[in-house]
Design an enzyme around this catalytic site. Structure first.
Site, short mmCIF file in Angstrom:
data_model
loop_
_atom_site.label_atom_id
_atom_site.label_comp_id
_atom_site.label_asym_id
_atom_site.label_seq_id
_atom_site.Cartn_x
_atom_site.Cartn_y
_atom_site.Cartn_z
N LYS A 95 0.86 -1.18 0.00
CA LYS A 95 0.00 0.00 0.00
C LYS A 95 0.90 1.24 0.00
O LYS A 95 1.98 1.23 0.60
CB LYS A 95 -0.88 -0.01 1.27
CG LYS A 95 -1.74 1.21 1.46
CD LYS A 95 -2.85 1.28 0.47
CE LYS A 95 -3.63 2.60 0.58
NZ LYS A 95 -4.55 2.80 -0.54
N SER A 142 -12.47 6.11 -2.22
CA SER A 142 -11.76 7.23 -1.63
C SER A 142 -11.21 6.73 -0.30
O SER A 142 -11.67 7.10 0.78
CB SER A 142 -12.68 8.43 -1.42
OG SER A 142 -11.91 9.49 -0.86
N CYS A 177 -2.34 10.09 -5.95
CA CYS A 177 -3.52 9.73 -5.14
C CYS A 177 -4.53 10.88 -5.19
O CYS A 177 -4.20 12.01 -4.83
CB CYS A 177 -3.13 9.44 -3.70
SG CYS A 177 -4.60 9.08 -2.70
N SER A 198 -6.20 5.54 -10.39
CA SER A 198 -7.63 5.64 -10.69
C SER A 198 -7.93 6.98 -11.38
O SER A 198 -7.16 7.94 -11.27
CB SER A 198 -8.44 5.53 -9.39
OG SER A 198 -8.02 6.52 -8.48
C1 SIN Z 1 -6.30 5.74 -1.61
O1 SIN Z 1 -5.78 5.20 -0.63
O2 SIN Z 1 -7.10 6.68 -1.48
C2 SIN Z 1 -5.98 5.26 -2.99
C3 SIN Z 1 -4.54 5.31 -3.27
C4 SIN Z 1 -4.22 5.99 -4.56
O3 SIN Z 1 -5.10 6.27 -5.36
O4 SIN Z 1 -3.04 6.24 -4.80
#
Ligand code: SIN
Length: 327
Positions: free
Chosen positions: A63, A88, A146, A210
Protein backbone atom coordinates in the site's frame (compact mmCIF):
# COMPACT_ATOMS: atom_id res chain seq x y z
CA UNK A 1 -15.95 -3.61 -43.80
CA UNK A 2 -15.48 -7.23 -42.78
CA UNK A 3 -15.41 -7.92 -39.04
CA UNK A 4 -12.51 -10.13 -38.04
CA UNK A 5 -13.97 -13.63 -37.97
CA UNK A 6 -13.34 -16.20 -35.25
CA UNK A 7 -11.70 -18.49 -37.79
CA UNK A 8 -8.77 -16.06 -37.87
CA UNK A 9 -7.80 -17.52 -34.49
CA UNK A 10 -6.37 -20.86 -33.49
CA UNK A 11 -8.64 -23.19 -31.57
CA UNK A 12 -7.83 -24.48 -28.10
CA UNK A 13 -9.48 -27.78 -27.31
CA UNK A 14 -11.53 -27.87 -24.10
CA UNK A 15 -9.35 -29.02 -21.22
CA UNK A 16 -6.16 -28.55 -23.25
CA UNK A 17 -3.32 -27.41 -20.99
CA UNK A 18 -1.29 -24.47 -22.24
CA UNK A 19 1.96 -23.44 -20.71
CA UNK A 20 3.62 -20.20 -21.62
CA UNK A 21 6.29 -17.96 -20.17
CA UNK A 22 4.59 -14.93 -18.64
CA UNK A 23 7.68 -13.73 -16.82
CA UNK A 24 8.95 -10.23 -17.39
CA UNK A 25 11.88 -8.01 -16.44
CA UNK A 26 11.54 -4.40 -15.35
CA UNK A 27 14.63 -2.27 -14.74
CA UNK A 28 16.70 -5.43 -14.35
CA UNK A 29 14.32 -7.01 -11.82
CA UNK A 30 12.80 -10.34 -12.85
CA UNK A 31 9.12 -11.00 -12.19
CA UNK A 32 7.92 -14.65 -12.36
CA UNK A 33 4.64 -13.53 -13.96
CA UNK A 34 3.43 -10.23 -15.32
CA UNK A 35 0.40 -9.97 -12.97
CA UNK A 36 0.57 -8.22 -9.62
CA UNK A 37 -1.61 -6.24 -7.26
CA UNK A 38 -2.08 -2.52 -7.68
CA UNK A 39 -0.96 -0.57 -4.66
CA UNK A 40 -4.13 -0.11 -2.64
CA UNK A 41 -5.82 -3.44 -3.17
CA UNK A 42 -5.41 -5.89 -0.28
CA UNK A 43 -1.86 -4.83 0.57
CA UNK A 44 -2.04 -2.81 3.79
CA UNK A 45 -1.45 -5.33 6.59
CA UNK A 46 1.16 -8.03 7.17
CA UNK A 47 -1.57 -10.67 6.63
CA UNK A 48 -2.56 -9.16 3.28
CA UNK A 49 1.04 -8.85 2.12
CA UNK A 50 1.76 -12.44 3.14
CA UNK A 51 -1.37 -13.60 1.26
CA UNK A 52 0.00 -11.88 -1.85
CA UNK A 53 3.33 -13.59 -1.21
CA UNK A 54 1.67 -17.01 -1.12
CA UNK A 55 -0.52 -16.28 -4.16
CA UNK A 56 0.42 -16.51 -7.85
CA UNK A 57 0.99 -12.74 -7.99
CA UNK A 58 4.27 -11.95 -9.73
CA UNK A 59 5.21 -9.38 -7.08
CA UNK A 60 4.13 -7.95 -3.75
CA UNK A 61 3.24 -4.27 -3.97
CA UNK A 62 2.75 -2.47 -0.67
CA UNK A 63 0.00 0.00 0.00
CA UNK A 64 1.26 3.53 -0.60
CA UNK A 65 2.78 4.43 2.72
CA UNK A 66 2.86 7.78 4.48
CA UNK A 67 5.15 8.99 7.24
CA UNK A 68 2.57 8.48 9.99
CA UNK A 69 0.13 5.55 10.12
CA UNK A 70 -3.29 6.52 8.74
CA UNK A 71 -6.77 5.14 9.33
CA UNK A 72 -7.82 6.66 6.01
CA UNK A 73 -11.06 8.40 5.05
CA UNK A 74 -14.44 7.74 6.69
CA UNK A 75 -16.53 4.80 5.46
CA UNK A 76 -18.22 3.90 3.19
CA UNK A 77 -15.18 4.58 1.00
CA UNK A 78 -15.27 1.81 -1.61
CA UNK A 79 -18.19 0.85 -3.83
CA UNK A 80 -18.19 -1.71 -6.62
CA UNK A 81 -20.81 -1.58 -9.37
CA UNK A 82 -21.25 -3.28 -12.75
CA UNK A 83 -18.35 -2.07 -14.86
CA UNK A 84 -16.20 -0.58 -12.19
CA UNK A 85 -15.60 0.81 -8.76
CA UNK A 86 -15.17 4.09 -6.95
CA UNK A 87 -12.93 4.54 -3.94
CA UNK A 88 -11.76 7.23 -1.63
CA UNK A 89 -9.69 5.18 0.78
CA UNK A 90 -7.49 8.09 1.84
CA UNK A 91 -4.24 6.11 2.11
CA UNK A 92 -4.98 3.89 5.11
CA UNK A 93 -1.60 2.34 5.94
CA UNK A 94 0.71 1.29 8.76
CA UNK A 95 3.21 4.12 8.32
CA UNK A 96 6.63 3.74 6.69
CA UNK A 97 8.46 2.52 9.77
CA UNK A 98 6.25 -0.59 9.91
CA UNK A 99 6.81 -1.29 6.20
CA UNK A 100 10.56 -0.81 6.62
CA UNK A 101 10.43 -3.73 9.09
CA UNK A 102 8.08 -5.83 6.96
CA UNK A 103 9.87 -5.54 3.63
CA UNK A 104 12.86 -7.77 4.55
CA UNK A 105 10.39 -10.45 5.76
CA UNK A 106 8.62 -10.42 2.38
CA UNK A 107 11.83 -11.53 0.63
CA UNK A 108 11.02 -15.11 1.80
CA UNK A 109 8.38 -15.37 -0.95
CA UNK A 110 11.01 -15.19 -3.68
CA UNK A 111 9.30 -12.54 -5.79
CA UNK A 112 9.97 -8.84 -6.17
CA UNK A 113 8.71 -6.44 -3.54
CA UNK A 114 7.63 -2.98 -4.68
CA UNK A 115 7.44 -0.36 -1.93
CA UNK A 116 5.01 2.43 -2.76
CA UNK A 117 5.54 5.80 -1.08
CA UNK A 118 3.08 8.71 -1.02
CA UNK A 119 4.05 11.76 0.98
CA UNK A 120 1.61 14.40 2.12
CA UNK A 121 4.32 16.98 1.38
CA UNK A 122 7.61 16.93 -0.52
CA UNK A 123 9.80 16.33 2.53
CA UNK A 124 7.73 13.28 3.50
CA UNK A 125 8.82 11.55 0.30
CA UNK A 126 12.48 12.23 1.10
CA UNK A 127 12.17 11.01 4.69
CA UNK A 128 10.55 7.76 3.58
CA UNK A 129 12.84 7.18 0.61
CA UNK A 130 15.98 7.25 2.81
CA UNK A 131 14.66 4.61 5.21
CA UNK A 132 12.72 2.42 2.78
CA UNK A 133 15.70 2.22 0.44
CA UNK A 134 17.71 0.71 3.30
CA UNK A 135 15.04 -1.97 3.78
CA UNK A 136 16.01 -3.13 0.25
CA UNK A 137 12.73 -3.58 -1.60
CA UNK A 138 13.37 -4.59 -5.21
CA UNK A 139 11.85 -1.37 -6.51
CA UNK A 140 10.43 1.82 -5.04
CA UNK A 141 7.34 3.34 -6.61
CA UNK A 142 6.73 7.04 -6.07
CA UNK A 143 2.99 7.62 -6.02
CA UNK A 144 2.35 11.12 -7.39
CA UNK A 145 -1.31 10.50 -8.13
CA UNK A 146 -3.52 9.73 -5.14
CA UNK A 147 -6.74 11.69 -5.76
CA UNK A 148 -8.28 11.07 -2.36
CA UNK A 149 -6.60 13.28 0.22
CA UNK A 150 -8.78 16.31 0.91
CA UNK A 151 -6.86 19.51 0.21
CA UNK A 152 -3.91 17.72 -1.46
CA UNK A 153 -3.90 17.99 -5.23
CA UNK A 154 -2.40 15.16 -7.28
CA UNK A 155 1.26 16.15 -7.61
CA UNK A 156 1.65 14.67 -11.08
CA UNK A 157 -0.79 17.22 -12.48
CA UNK A 158 1.93 19.81 -11.76
CA UNK A 159 4.98 19.03 -13.93
CA UNK A 160 7.23 21.56 -12.17
CA UNK A 161 6.55 20.14 -8.70
CA UNK A 162 6.86 16.60 -10.05
CA UNK A 163 10.24 17.20 -11.65
CA UNK A 164 11.65 18.96 -8.59
CA UNK A 165 10.52 16.14 -6.30
CA UNK A 166 11.77 13.34 -8.56
CA UNK A 167 15.15 15.00 -8.94
CA UNK A 168 15.46 15.35 -5.15
CA UNK A 169 14.45 11.71 -4.67
CA UNK A 170 16.66 10.21 -7.35
CA UNK A 171 19.96 10.34 -5.43
CA UNK A 172 18.34 8.87 -2.31
CA UNK A 173 17.00 5.75 -4.04
CA UNK A 174 19.52 3.08 -4.99
CA UNK A 175 17.01 0.48 -6.24
CA UNK A 176 15.00 1.10 -9.44
CA UNK A 177 12.67 4.06 -8.99
CA UNK A 178 9.22 4.02 -10.60
CA UNK A 179 6.52 6.66 -10.72
CA UNK A 180 2.78 6.11 -10.58
CA UNK A 181 1.01 8.70 -12.67
CA UNK A 182 -2.62 9.70 -12.95
CA UNK A 183 -4.43 9.58 -16.30
CA UNK A 184 -3.78 12.46 -18.67
CA UNK A 185 -6.47 13.39 -21.17
CA UNK A 186 -4.66 15.55 -23.66
CA UNK A 187 -1.61 14.70 -25.81
CA UNK A 188 0.02 17.99 -24.77
CA UNK A 189 0.07 16.74 -21.18
CA UNK A 190 1.57 13.40 -22.23
CA UNK A 191 4.38 15.29 -23.97
CA UNK A 192 5.13 17.50 -20.96
CA UNK A 193 5.18 14.58 -18.51
CA UNK A 194 7.23 12.34 -20.80
CA UNK A 195 9.87 15.09 -20.83
CA UNK A 196 9.78 15.28 -17.02
CA UNK A 197 10.20 11.50 -16.80
CA UNK A 198 13.13 11.52 -19.25
CA UNK A 199 14.92 14.25 -17.29
CA UNK A 200 14.35 12.80 -13.82
CA UNK A 201 16.09 9.42 -13.95
CA UNK A 202 12.88 7.41 -13.66
CA UNK A 203 13.39 3.66 -14.21
CA UNK A 204 9.80 2.63 -14.86
CA UNK A 205 6.27 4.04 -15.04
CA UNK A 206 3.04 2.76 -13.59
CA UNK A 207 0.07 3.94 -15.70
CA UNK A 208 -2.52 4.76 -14.45
CA UNK A 209 -3.85 5.48 -10.99
CA UNK A 210 -7.63 5.64 -10.69
CA UNK A 211 -9.48 8.26 -12.72
CA UNK A 212 -9.79 10.83 -9.97
CA UNK A 213 -12.80 12.66 -8.68
CA UNK A 214 -15.63 10.80 -10.29
CA UNK A 215 -19.04 10.78 -8.64
CA UNK A 216 -21.35 7.77 -8.46
CA UNK A 217 -24.90 8.51 -7.32
CA UNK A 218 -27.39 6.15 -5.71
CA UNK A 219 -30.72 7.41 -7.11
CA UNK A 220 -32.73 5.46 -4.55
CA UNK A 221 -31.14 7.38 -1.70
CA UNK A 222 -30.51 10.70 -3.48
CA UNK A 223 -26.90 10.41 -2.30
CA UNK A 224 -23.41 9.51 -3.41
CA UNK A 225 -22.31 5.90 -2.81
CA UNK A 226 -19.22 6.85 -0.80
CA UNK A 227 -18.85 9.32 2.05
CA UNK A 228 -15.50 11.15 1.74
CA UNK A 229 -15.12 14.36 -0.27
CA UNK A 230 -18.87 14.68 -0.87
CA UNK A 231 -18.82 11.37 -2.78
CA UNK A 232 -15.93 12.22 -5.14
CA UNK A 233 -13.49 9.37 -5.62
CA UNK A 234 -11.17 7.49 -7.94
CA UNK A 235 -12.78 5.33 -10.61
CA UNK A 236 -11.41 1.88 -11.44
CA UNK A 237 -12.42 -1.28 -13.26
CA UNK A 238 -13.56 -1.92 -16.83
CA UNK A 239 -14.85 1.58 -17.42
CA UNK A 240 -11.35 3.08 -17.19
CA UNK A 241 -9.60 0.57 -19.47
CA UNK A 242 -9.69 2.82 -22.57
CA UNK A 243 -8.14 5.67 -20.58
CA UNK A 244 -5.44 3.38 -19.18
CA UNK A 245 -4.64 1.91 -22.60
CA UNK A 246 -4.39 5.39 -24.14
CA UNK A 247 -1.92 6.48 -21.47
CA UNK A 248 0.19 3.33 -21.81
CA UNK A 249 0.24 3.79 -25.58
CA UNK A 250 1.02 7.51 -25.47
CA UNK A 251 3.96 7.13 -23.05
CA UNK A 252 5.25 4.02 -24.82
CA UNK A 253 5.43 5.99 -28.07
CA UNK A 254 6.84 9.18 -26.56
CA UNK A 255 9.51 7.28 -24.62
CA UNK A 256 10.15 5.01 -27.62
CA UNK A 257 9.71 1.87 -25.55
CA UNK A 258 12.87 2.70 -23.55
CA UNK A 259 11.25 3.08 -20.11
CA UNK A 260 9.31 0.00 -18.93
CA UNK A 261 5.63 0.53 -18.19
CA UNK A 262 3.36 -1.31 -15.79
CA UNK A 263 -0.18 -1.04 -17.15
CA UNK A 264 -2.90 -0.58 -14.56
CA UNK A 265 -6.58 0.04 -15.18
CA UNK A 266 -9.48 -2.09 -16.33
CA UNK A 267 -7.85 -5.50 -16.19
CA UNK A 268 -10.67 -7.88 -15.33
CA UNK A 269 -9.80 -10.72 -17.73
CA UNK A 270 -6.64 -12.10 -19.33
CA UNK A 271 -7.41 -10.46 -22.64
CA UNK A 272 -7.37 -7.04 -20.97
CA UNK A 273 -3.75 -7.70 -19.97
CA UNK A 274 -3.01 -8.69 -23.57
CA UNK A 275 -4.38 -5.31 -24.71
CA UNK A 276 -2.16 -3.50 -22.21
CA UNK A 277 0.88 -5.41 -23.51
CA UNK A 278 -0.03 -4.64 -27.11
CA UNK A 279 -0.14 -0.95 -26.18
CA UNK A 280 3.32 -1.20 -24.58
CA UNK A 281 3.08 -2.64 -21.04
CA UNK A 282 5.78 -4.92 -19.59
CA UNK A 283 3.55 -6.06 -16.71
CA UNK A 284 0.10 -5.28 -15.36
CA UNK A 285 -1.48 -4.54 -12.01
CA UNK A 286 -5.00 -5.29 -10.83
CA UNK A 287 -7.06 -3.39 -8.29
CA UNK A 288 -10.84 -3.64 -8.62
CA UNK A 289 -10.88 -7.30 -9.69
CA UNK A 290 -8.54 -8.22 -6.83
CA UNK A 291 -10.80 -6.54 -4.31
CA UNK A 292 -13.84 -8.28 -5.82
CA UNK A 293 -12.33 -11.77 -6.23
CA UNK A 294 -9.42 -12.06 -3.81
CA UNK A 295 -5.93 -13.41 -4.49
CA UNK A 296 -7.24 -16.42 -6.43
CA UNK A 297 -7.75 -14.03 -9.33
CA UNK A 298 -4.07 -14.24 -10.32
CA UNK A 299 -4.37 -17.88 -11.35
CA UNK A 300 -7.44 -17.15 -13.48
CA UNK A 301 -5.83 -14.17 -15.17
CA UNK A 302 -2.67 -16.14 -15.95
CA UNK A 303 -4.68 -18.95 -17.56
CA UNK A 304 -6.79 -16.52 -19.55
CA UNK A 305 -3.78 -14.57 -20.78
CA UNK A 306 -2.07 -17.79 -21.90
CA UNK A 307 -5.26 -18.74 -23.77
CA UNK A 308 -5.45 -15.31 -25.38
CA UNK A 309 -1.83 -15.57 -26.54
CA UNK A 310 -2.24 -19.15 -27.77
CA UNK A 311 -5.43 -18.30 -29.69
CA UNK A 312 -3.52 -15.60 -31.51
CA UNK A 313 -0.57 -17.89 -32.20
CA UNK A 314 1.69 -15.63 -30.11
CA UNK A 315 4.67 -17.55 -28.73
CA UNK A 316 5.34 -15.16 -25.82
CA UNK A 317 4.32 -12.01 -24.09
CA UNK A 318 7.45 -10.12 -25.07
CA UNK A 319 6.83 -10.52 -28.77
CA UNK A 320 3.52 -8.65 -28.55
CA UNK A 321 4.76 -5.72 -26.52
CA UNK A 322 3.94 -2.44 -28.21
CA UNK A 323 2.80 -4.19 -31.38
CA UNK A 324 -0.59 -2.51 -31.63
CA UNK A 325 -1.34 -2.17 -35.34
CA UNK A 326 -2.56 1.06 -36.90
CA UNK A 327 -5.66 0.91 -39.07
C1 SIN B 1 -6.30 5.74 -1.61
O1 SIN B 1 -5.78 5.20 -0.63
O2 SIN B 1 -7.10 6.68 -1.48
C2 SIN B 1 -5.98 5.26 -2.99
C3 SIN B 1 -4.54 5.31 -3.27
C4 SIN B 1 -4.22 5.99 -4.56
O3 SIN B 1 -5.10 6.27 -5.36
O4 SIN B 1 -3.04 6.24 -4.80
Amino acid sequence: MREQSRTDFFTILPGEKISMDLSTTIAGVQFPTCFMNASGALCVTREELYALGRSRAGAIVTKSMTVEPRAGNPEPRYFGFPGGSINSMGLPNLGYRAYAELIPELAQFGKPVIASIAGLCEDDFLTMARVIDQARPDLIEVNLSCPNIPGKPQIAYDPVDSERLLKRLRPLITVPMGVKLPPYFDPAHHVVMADVIRRSGVDYLNLINSVGNGLVVNPRQDSPVIKPKGGFGGLGGSLIKPVALANVRAFWKLLEGRIPIIGTGGIMQGVDAFEHVLCGAWAVQVGTVLVEEGVGVFERLERELMEALAMRGQPSLHECRGKLKEL
